[in-house]
Design an enzyme around this catalytic site. Structure first.
Site, PDB file in Angstrom:
ATOM      1  N   GLY A 154       0.809  -1.217   0.000  1.00 27.36           N
ATOM      2  CA  GLY A 154       0.000   0.000   0.000  1.00 27.36           C
ATOM      3  C   GLY A 154       0.838   1.260   0.000  1.00 27.36           C
ATOM      4  N   GLY A 155       2.049   1.150  -0.508  1.00 28.10           N
ATOM      5  CA  GLY A 155       2.995   2.259  -0.419  1.00 28.10           C
ATOM      6  C   GLY A 155       2.731   3.406  -1.364  1.00 28.10           C
TER       7      GLY A 155
ATOM      8  N   GLY B  80       0.997   5.488   2.973  1.00 25.32           N
ATOM      9  CA  GLY B  80       2.121   4.710   2.440  1.00 25.32           C
ATOM     10  C   GLY B  80       3.157   5.567   1.758  1.00 25.32           C
TER      11      GLY B  80
ATOM     12  N   VAL C 276      -2.260  -7.540  -2.693  1.00 26.87           N
ATOM     13  CA  VAL C 276      -1.830  -8.423  -1.608  1.00 26.87           C
ATOM     14  C   VAL C 276      -2.664  -9.700  -1.544  1.00 26.87           C
ATOM     15  CG1 VAL C 276      -0.751  -6.700  -0.119  1.00 26.87           C
ATOM     16  CG2 VAL C 276      -3.217  -7.085   0.018  1.00 26.87           C
TER      17      VAL C 276
ATOM     18  N   TYR D 123     -15.566  -1.978   8.749  1.00 24.75           N
ATOM     19  CA  TYR D 123     -14.159  -1.618   8.647  1.00 24.75           C
ATOM     20  C   TYR D 123     -13.423  -1.931   9.955  1.00 24.75           C
ATOM     21  CZ  TYR D 123     -10.049   1.427   8.608  1.00 24.75           C
ATOM     22  OH  TYR D 123      -8.780   1.918   8.709  1.00 24.75           O
TER      23      TYR D 123
END
Length: 358
Positions: A7-8, A13, A57, A180
């Site tokens: 998530g960079g 990120g 991912v 969430y």
């Protein structure tokens, strides 16, 4: 250190990538560039020297490739915010929990044992409260009838009296109150189980309300600071739900990046099979209404409008006690509320993203 940053390419990120590379670490970013976050056809704005791999991912092959040669993982990839409605639940569970499980399984196979996990204060549900007569209490879920009547403060569950909110520490019971939040707690539990099973080490950073330059605009999945900033950019007044008195801890994204830096430096020194949680907050709680007012004043835009609207999944007050992170890892927030909001008000946001489902 050779670090995989999932998530960079996202809001947090990207800030983490900049901080890590500035400190001399080698960073590989794995990011799916999901349209709900990045828009269509966007290109990641990453520091020079960062290796970028586009991948999800949830994709075992992509994760295996991304783990090649790394010594630690900083896991930021997640679908964030409350979303639109329960139709988002499968995507939250898939991105956050399945994605984390795929990553952890691959780390176990590849012998990567150090993990810093992006957590969230939403796992606490309502924050800490004290009743004058009954001491510390945990209020139940807020009722639609009360919220509709404008009764936003949760009462004492024993006597019904008014409560005084306080800071919540890491040892407080978890009580996730929306989809969430449930997925973020499941991420923590998956990581702890992984650590015990393979001798890994995990430090979880429970972010409070992160804001700062680079937040996405015009998306229901962004934080409240971004929603207000987006409205002001359109020349509209920020719409503040409830009565604006909800207390939050707004922490600047640069300080969150600093917390990841110190956690990555510390995680390899932790005992095998261990997990540890840290709150990441400024220590300077403010109301949502005050934050909206600060942004409006800094931009010269219209004053906030308090609407009385509510979302059932929201909690009334949750603010951090970040003493553990300061004491154990030496982290200190550097950006104060006034300076941070003034900077954020003038900073560019990420481009608009679609809000309709395909």
């Amino acid at each position: 250190m050779d670090i995989l940053l999932t998530g960079g390419a996202g809001f947090v990120g990207t800030a983490v990538a900049r901080r890590l590379t500035a400190e001399g670490h080698r960073v590989r970013v794995l990011d799916a560039l999901l349209p709900a976050v990045h828009g269509a056809g966007s290109r990641p704005d990453l520091p020079a020297g960062v290796e970028f791999q586009r991948g999800d991912v949830r994709d075992r092959a992509a994760v295996e490739l991304a783990l090649d040669g790394v010594t630690a993982v900083c896991h930021q990839a997640a679908m964030v915010g409350l979303g639109l409605d329960l139709n988002d639940a499968p995507e939250y569970a898939g991105c956050n929990d399945l994605g984390t499980a795929v990553l952890l399984a691959a780390m176990a196979r590849r012998g990567v044992r150090d993990l810093v996990l992006a957590g969230s204060m939403v796992v606490y549900g309502e924050g800490r409260y004290r009743c004058a007569e009954h001491g510390e209490v945990a209020p139940g879920p807020r009722r639609v009838a009360d919220l509709t009547a404008g009764q936003f403060e949760p009462p004492c569950p024993v006597c019904g009296a008014a409560l005084r909110p306080g800071l919540v520490g890491e040892d407080a019971p978890t009580d996730p109150r929306n989809v969430y939040a449930v997925t973020k707690l499941a991420q923590e539990q998956l990581a702890a189980a992984w650590a015990r099973a393979c001798g890994g080490r995990v430090l979880t950073l429970r972010y409070h309300n992160v804001y700062g330059p680079g937040m996405p605009r015009d998306t229901p999945y962004a934080g409240v600071a971004s929603l207000f900033r987006s409205a002001l950019a359109r020349g509209e007044a920020p719409r503040v739900f409830e009565d604006g008195g909800q207390r939050r801890d707004f922490v600047h994204v640069a300080d969150v990046a600093g917390a990841n830096l110190v956690a990555l430096a510390a995680v390899s020194g932790r005992p095998e099979g261990s997990s540890r949680v840290y709150n990441v907050g400024s220590g300077d709680p403010r109301t949502v209404g005050a934050m909206a007012g600060a942004l409006a004043a800094a931009t010269g835009g219209p004053s906030p409008v308090v609407t009385g609207e509510f979302r059932l999944g929201d909690v009334r007050h949750v603010t951090a006690d970040s003493t553990r992170l300061r004491r154990e890892l030496g982290w200190r927030p550097q950006v104060g509320f006034a300076d941070g909001m003034a900077e954020f008000a003038a900073a560019p946001q990420r481009g608009a993203v679609p809000t309709a489902r395909a």
